[in-house]
Design an enzyme around this catalytic site. Structure first.
Site, mmCIF file in Angstrom:
data_model
loop_
_atom_site.group_PDB
_atom_site.id
_atom_site.type_symbol
_atom_site.label_atom_id
_atom_site.label_comp_id
_atom_site.label_asym_id
_atom_site.label_seq_id
_atom_site.Cartn_x
_atom_site.Cartn_y
_atom_site.Cartn_z
ATOM 1 N N PRO A 2 -21.285 32.996 -35.595
ATOM 2 C CA PRO A 2 -20.652 32.763 -34.596
ATOM 3 C C PRO A 2 -21.422 31.177 -34.350
ATOM 4 O O PRO A 2 -22.460 30.819 -34.708
ATOM 5 C CB PRO A 2 -21.091 33.460 -33.532
ATOM 6 C CG PRO A 2 -22.423 34.121 -34.287
ATOM 7 C CD PRO A 2 -22.184 34.290 -35.738
ATOM 8 N N GLU A 3 -20.595 30.328 -33.748
ATOM 9 C CA GLU A 3 -21.082 28.908 -33.585
ATOM 10 C C GLU A 3 -21.273 29.125 -31.966
ATOM 11 O O GLU A 3 -20.939 29.937 -31.315
ATOM 12 C CB GLU A 3 -20.012 27.844 -33.951
ATOM 13 C CG GLU A 3 -19.773 28.095 -35.263
ATOM 14 C CD GLU A 3 -19.268 26.790 -35.927
ATOM 15 O OE1 GLU A 3 -19.344 25.768 -35.404
ATOM 16 O OE2 GLU A 3 -18.572 26.727 -37.130
ATOM 17 N N LYS A 68 -28.174 29.154 -30.487
ATOM 18 C CA LYS A 68 -27.359 30.521 -30.630
ATOM 19 C C LYS A 68 -28.506 31.656 -30.313
ATOM 20 O O LYS A 68 -27.632 32.857 -30.296
ATOM 21 C CB LYS A 68 -26.929 30.607 -31.965
ATOM 22 C CG LYS A 68 -25.514 29.534 -32.198
ATOM 23 C CD LYS A 68 -24.907 29.720 -33.436
ATOM 24 C CE LYS A 68 -25.559 29.454 -34.671
ATOM 25 N NZ LYS A 68 -24.744 29.335 -35.857
ATOM 26 N N ARG A 288 -20.941 24.259 -48.356
ATOM 27 C CA ARG A 288 -19.961 24.678 -47.284
ATOM 28 C C ARG A 288 -18.572 23.967 -47.652
ATOM 29 O O ARG A 288 -18.753 22.686 -47.824
ATOM 30 C CB ARG A 288 -20.408 24.178 -45.947
ATOM 31 C CG ARG A 288 -21.748 24.781 -45.408
ATOM 32 C CD ARG A 288 -21.663 26.340 -45.487
ATOM 33 N NE ARG A 288 -20.910 27.110 -44.453
ATOM 34 C CZ ARG A 288 -21.318 27.232 -43.287
ATOM 35 N NH1 ARG A 288 -22.587 26.906 -42.951
ATOM 36 N NH2 ARG A 288 -20.617 27.785 -42.431
#
Ligand SMILES: [Zn+2]
Length: 298
Positions: A2-3, A68, A288
């Site tokens: 999750p960002e 986060k 990435r």
């Protein structure tokens, strides 16, 4: 993973349901999740004992976020730090079976609570809060107070939040000047600004017209101004829209985020650039996948 926009959406959605509720009981099925100080963890029985007893009777007074990490503030001064990592989920279910569900979507949770992934269960005076986690990379840690988390250095490597008033274009410029790495690498390492993962790093580079492969100390003030504007426009917009819900992330009322529709480059290699129609290119930075337009980004 999750960002930030997904976690912030979850925080905002859960808030009205859990604030003011008091904790009646806590069951910890997996001591590992409440042990240690983050990534280094082993199941500790005394941690489980503390977790199951100390917060009883306390009210949840607030839910805040650092990067986060979600932080539940309790009326007894204690705080509970929650990081969902890859496959964690928080679900609040009221006495009428209404659910507020966010995090990694676990199918069984939609119809059955608790289930085999419900490792920590908070019985509140109204409703129940479940911490569910499929692979158990997440953590739910109890601290005597917020200061302790800071003193332990838990947030030391974290840069400013895009919502922080101290996060300015000048701050961004000064700090990027001191880094000799590719722009995307710096954005992903969270040390200057937090909350940009793979999706939003690509999106802000595209919006600001800067190649993610540029060395961060070569950016001009004008370019950094554009980058700053992109970050401070894209992140709040994504929060408003519930995030991207890519990588199976869903928001607290169970609906899917809709920001994914706004993506211009992320996941779109080989497709046309929305500005110049050229084919979007793909490269690998820090292992990435990175997508960009070779014409619109310099
Ligand atoms: Zn283009």
């Amino acid at each position: 993973m999750p960002e930030l926009p997904e976690v912030e959406s979850l925080r905002r959605s859960l808030k009205p349901y859990i604030i003011g509720k008091s904790i009646q009981s806590i069951i910890v099925h997996k001591p590992k999740l409440v042990s240690g100080s983050g990534t280094v963890r082993q199941p500790l029985e005394y941690k489980k004992q503390e977790f199951e007893t100390q917060p009883i009777g306390a009210k949840i007074t607030d839910i805040t976020r650092v990067a986060k990490n979600l932080i539940l503030h309790l009326s007894n001064g204690q705080v509970i730090l929650v990081h969902l990592k890859m496959t964690g989920q928080l679900v609040y279910q009221d006495d009428k079976q209404n659910k507020v569900l966010g995090g990694h979507p676990i199918e069984v949770s939609e119809s059955q609570l608790p289930n085999q992934h419900s490792h920590i269960i908070f019985e509140l005076n109204q409703g129940t809060l479940y911490y569910n986690d499929v692979r158990m990379f997440g953590y739910v840690l109890l601290y005597p107070n917020l200061d302790t988390i800071y003193k332990l250095g838990h947030f030391d490597e974290i840069g400013l939040d895009p919502f922080d008033s101290q996060f300015t274009a000048d701050y961004l410029y000064k700090n990027l000047k001191n880094k000799k790495s590719k722009l995307k690498t710096v954005l992903l390492d969270q040390s200057i600004v937090t909350g940009l993962g793979n999706i939003y790093a690509d999106e802000v580079c595209f919006r600001s017209g800067i190649l993610p492969t540029r060395m961060s100390n070569t950016l001009t003030k004008k370019e950094v101004d554009k980058l700053y504007k992109a970050i401070t426009e894209i992140i709040p917009k994504a929060v408003e829209m519930g995030g991207s819900s890519i990588a199976n992330y869903i928001m607290a009322d169970g609906s899917r985020g809709t920001y994914a529709r706004e993506h211009k480059v992320y996941g779109k290699a080989g497709r046309q650039c929305v500005i110049c129609d050229a084919t979007l290119q793909k490269t690998i930075i820090n292992s990435r996948t990175t997508v960009y337009c070779q014409f619109c980004q310099k």
